[in-house]
Enzyme design. Structure first.
Site, PDB file in Angstrom:
ATOM      1  N   ASP A 182       0.576  -0.569  -0.527  1.00 18.55           N
ATOM      2  CA  ASP A 182      -0.029   0.091  -0.077  1.00 18.55           C
ATOM      3  C   ASP A 182       0.501   0.907   0.020  1.00 18.55           C
ATOM      4  OD1 ASP A 182      -1.763   2.019   0.212  1.00 18.55           O
ATOM      5  OD2 ASP A 182      -2.831   0.876   2.084  1.00 18.55           O
ATOM      6  N   GLY A 205      -3.667   1.809   8.676  1.00 18.56           N
ATOM      7  CA  GLY A 205      -4.654   0.679   9.308  1.00 18.56           C
ATOM      8  C   GLY A 205      -4.538  -0.531   9.550  1.00 18.56           C
TER       9      GLY A 205
HETATM   10  O1  HDC Z   1     -12.991   6.895  12.637  1.00 14.58           O
HETATM   11  C1  HDC Z   1     -12.547   8.008  12.283  1.00 14.58           C
HETATM   12  C2  HDC Z   1     -11.159   8.248  11.986  1.00 14.58           C
HETATM   13  O2  HDC Z   1     -10.789   8.817  12.275  1.00 14.58           O
HETATM   14  N1  HDC Z   1     -10.744   6.455  11.921  1.00 14.58           N
HETATM   15  C3  HDC Z   1      -9.478   6.158  11.981  1.00 14.58           C
HETATM   16  C4  HDC Z   1      -9.636   6.354  10.273  1.00 14.58           C
HETATM   17  C5  HDC Z   1      -8.369   5.659  10.231  1.00 14.58           C
HETATM   18  O3  HDC Z   1      -6.737   6.043  10.378  1.00 14.58           O
HETATM   19  N2  HDC Z   1      -7.238   4.344   9.503  1.00 14.58           N
HETATM   20  C6  HDC Z   1      -6.752   3.313   8.724  1.00 14.58           C
HETATM   21  C7  HDC Z   1      -5.853   4.999   8.466  1.00 14.58           C
HETATM   22  S1  HDC Z   1      -6.061   5.568   6.874  1.00 14.58           S
HETATM   23  C8  HDC Z   1      -5.153   4.088   5.802  1.00 14.58           C
HETATM   24  O4  HDC Z   1      -5.512   3.619   5.699  1.00 14.58           O
HETATM   25  C9  HDC Z   1      -5.587   4.571   3.741  1.00 14.58           C
HETATM   26  C10 HDC Z   1      -5.178   3.314   3.599  1.00 14.58           C
HETATM   27  O5  HDC Z   1      -4.154   3.816   2.756  1.00 14.58           O
HETATM   28  C11 HDC Z   1      -6.413   2.421   2.288  1.00 14.58           C
HETATM   29  C12 HDC Z   1      -6.385   2.747   0.875  1.00 14.58           C
HETATM   30  C13 HDC Z   1      -6.850   1.867   0.327  1.00 14.58           C
HETATM   31  C14 HDC Z   1      -6.843   2.659  -1.050  1.00 14.58           C
HETATM   32  C15 HDC Z   1      -7.718   1.354  -2.197  1.00 14.58           C
HETATM   33  C16 HDC Z   1      -7.364   0.946  -2.764  1.00 14.58           C
HETATM   34  C17 HDC Z   1      -7.905  -0.751  -2.622  1.00 14.58           C
HETATM   35  C18 HDC Z   1     -13.242   8.669  11.065  1.00 14.58           C
HETATM   36  C19 HDC Z   1     -12.909  10.179  10.528  1.00 14.58           C
HETATM   37  C20 HDC Z   1     -13.462   7.344  10.359  1.00 14.58           C
HETATM   38  C21 HDC Z   1     -15.193   8.992  11.607  1.00 14.58           C
HETATM   39  O6  HDC Z   1     -14.765   9.815  12.526  1.00 14.58           O
HETATM   40  P1  HDC Z   1     -16.172  10.859  12.758  1.00 14.58           P
HETATM   41  O7  HDC Z   1     -16.773  11.353  11.343  1.00 14.58           O
HETATM   42  O8  HDC Z   1     -16.484  10.900  13.624  1.00 14.58           O
HETATM   43  O9  HDC Z   1     -17.221   9.855  12.260  1.00 14.58           O
HETATM   44  P2  HDC Z   1     -18.628   9.491  13.787  1.00 14.58           P
HETATM   45  O10 HDC Z   1     -19.528  10.515  13.447  1.00 14.58           O
HETATM   46  O11 HDC Z   1     -18.565   8.736  14.998  1.00 14.58           O
HETATM   47  O12 HDC Z   1     -19.388   8.485  12.671  1.00 14.58           O
HETATM   48  C22 HDC Z   1     -20.283   9.156  12.008  1.00 14.58           C
HETATM   49  C23 HDC Z   1     -21.174   7.697  11.506  1.00 14.58           C
HETATM   50  O13 HDC Z   1     -19.936   7.077  10.344  1.00 14.58           O
HETATM   51  C24 HDC Z   1     -19.879   5.922  10.752  1.00 14.58           C
HETATM   52  N3  HDC Z   1     -18.591   5.622  10.929  1.00 14.58           N
HETATM   53  C25 HDC Z   1     -17.828   5.827  12.138  1.00 14.58           C
HETATM   54  N4  HDC Z   1     -16.378   5.447  11.909  1.00 14.58           N
HETATM   55  C26 HDC Z   1     -16.638   5.049  10.792  1.00 14.58           C
HETATM   56  C27 HDC Z   1     -17.827   4.393  10.803  1.00 14.58           C
HETATM   57  N5  HDC Z   1     -17.835   3.300   9.575  1.00 14.58           N
HETATM   58  C28 HDC Z   1     -17.004   3.162   8.656  1.00 14.58           C
HETATM   59  N6  HDC Z   1     -15.835   2.612   9.377  1.00 14.58           N
HETATM   60  C29 HDC Z   1     -15.614   3.693  10.096  1.00 14.58           C
HETATM   61  N7  HDC Z   1     -14.276   3.441  11.001  1.00 14.58           N
HETATM   62  C30 HDC Z   1     -20.590   6.089  12.221  1.00 14.58           C
HETATM   63  O14 HDC Z   1     -21.258   3.932  12.420  1.00 14.58           O
HETATM   64  C31 HDC Z   1     -21.683   6.827  11.410  1.00 14.58           C
HETATM   65  O15 HDC Z   1     -22.627   6.520  11.372  1.00 14.58           O
HETATM   66  P3  HDC Z   1     -24.225   6.404  11.864  1.00 14.58           P
HETATM   67  O16 HDC Z   1     -24.890   7.803  11.169  1.00 14.58           O
HETATM   68  O17 HDC Z   1     -25.379   5.838  10.747  1.00 14.58           O
HETATM   69  O18 HDC Z   1     -24.541   5.873  13.013  1.00 14.58           O
END
Ligand code: HDC
Length: 279
Positions: A182, A205
């Site tokens: 990645d 992640g």
């Molecule tokens: O949870 C917040 C966050 O920051 N999470 C960490 C994300 C992270 O660090 N991920 C790993 C690094 S990124 C990465 O590795 C990319 C990689 O390189 C992949 C590339 C792929 C390329 C493509 C090729 C195939 C965040 C920002 C994700 C959400 O936070 P908030 O905005 O505060 O959300 P919140 O208000 O709590 O919830 C809103 C609605 O969204 C749902 N939700 C929350 N977190 C989620 C999520 N859904 C899925 N995954 C999550 N992690 C909540 O359930 C909520 O939904 P609803 O309103 O329906 O209840």
């Protein structure tokens, strides 16, 4: 080869993966191909996602305003369909959309991938990757049903965990980890990270998942399923504290960033391989 859906790997990719998720030189079963117990951490099974060419990006056609800079890995589900995990071979992968769910200004996309042994056509790995894409629009769609393990919220019990283990994320962890496949600049390029609204590059992640998975595999043995939600970012140099609650052959876990007392992985579990004879 570019655009190919075949991922070819050997002991080199296996050892690199194990080291990139925390294996040390004295853990011969992870770093030495001639060790009698040579094996790969089960989370290796997602790697065709990043090593199988352009097909992995097929979901973008369902989205408006898609900017890769605002893509975060939100959740991941992996099932290992074949044990022992082959330590070399060719995997042919098929990609398919699973669902699209708008969340205000953001959109959550789930993409599926099935990886088959290219020679025998046996199913080896099933992946379901959830992307949380900020500032992006998509219409709600559901293409296929998902398994209960993939969608379970695995709420951590309020009781004391059965097992707690700290693991240090090296300052150079992300620069090593990206060599497994990645190459997203979010994890290395300070300017890109700023554009994505982070002070500095964040850890993959799947690296947090892999480091947690190694801690769990060392304690509980190989696992056939894993599901996690990435609830907060991790920066290289921080410490992950893995807390686990064993419930039969399912182990619920969380990973915290110790320095900021912040959850990084929650709603997570592994299903330990029940038939040890398969290893
Ligand atoms: O949870 C917040 C966050 O920051 N999470 C960490 C994300 C992270 O660090 N991920 C790993 C690094 S990124 C990465 O590795 C990319 C990689 O390189 C992949 C590339 C792929 C390329 C493509 C090729 C195939 C965040 C920002 C994700 C959400 O936070 P908030 O905005 O505060 O959300 P919140 O208000 O709590 O919830 C809103 C609605 O969204 C749902 N939700 C929350 N977190 C989620 C999520 N859904 C899925 N995954 C999550 N992690 C909540 O359930 C909520 O939904 P609803 O309103 O329906 O209840």
């Amino acid at each position: 080869e570019a655009g190919s859906d075949i991922y070819t790997y050997s002991d080199k990719e296996v050892i690199l993966y194990n080291i990139a998720v925390g294996a040390k030189s004295n853990e011969l079963k992870y770093v030495y191909e001639n060790d009698s117990d040579f094996q790969v951490i089960s989370s290796f099974g997602h790697l065709p996602l990043f090593n199988s060419g352009r097909k992995a990006y097929s979901f973008t056609k369902y989205l408006k305003n898609f900017n890769p800079m605002f893509l975060l890995h939100g959740e991941h589900y992996l099932k290992v369909n074949k044990f022992p995990i082959p330590l070399e071979g060719e995997l042919k992968s098929e990609f398919s959309p699973i669902s699209i769910v708008p969340k205000g200004n953001n959109t959550v996309v789930v993409q599926g991938m099935k990886s088959y042994d290219a020679k025998t056509n046996e199913l080896v790995f099933t992946n379901e990757a959830t992307y949380f894409i900020r500032n992006c629009k998509g219409d709600s769609q559901k293409f296929v049903e998902r398994s209960s393990f993939a969608t379970d919220s695995f709420t951590a019990p309020s009781s004391k965990p059965d097992f707690v283990h700290d693991v240090k994320v090296d300052e150079s962890q992300a620069s090593l980890y990206r060599l497994t496949g990645d190459r997203n600049p979010l994890h290395i390029d300070p300017q890109f990270a700023k554009g994505a609204k982070f002070d500095r590059p964040i850890l993959h992640g799947m690296c947090s998942l892999g480091m947690s998975a190694k801690v769990l595999q060392d304690k509980f043995g190989a696992f056939e399923e894993i599901k996690v939600r990435f609830t907060g970012v991790v920066f290289p140099g921080e410490t992950l504290r893995v807390s686990a609650w064993k419930q039969g052959d399912v182990v619920i876990f969380q990973s915290h960033v110790v320095e900021r007392n912040a959850l990084a992985i929650n709603n997570a579990a592994i299903k330990v391989l029940s038939n040890k004879a398969k290893i």
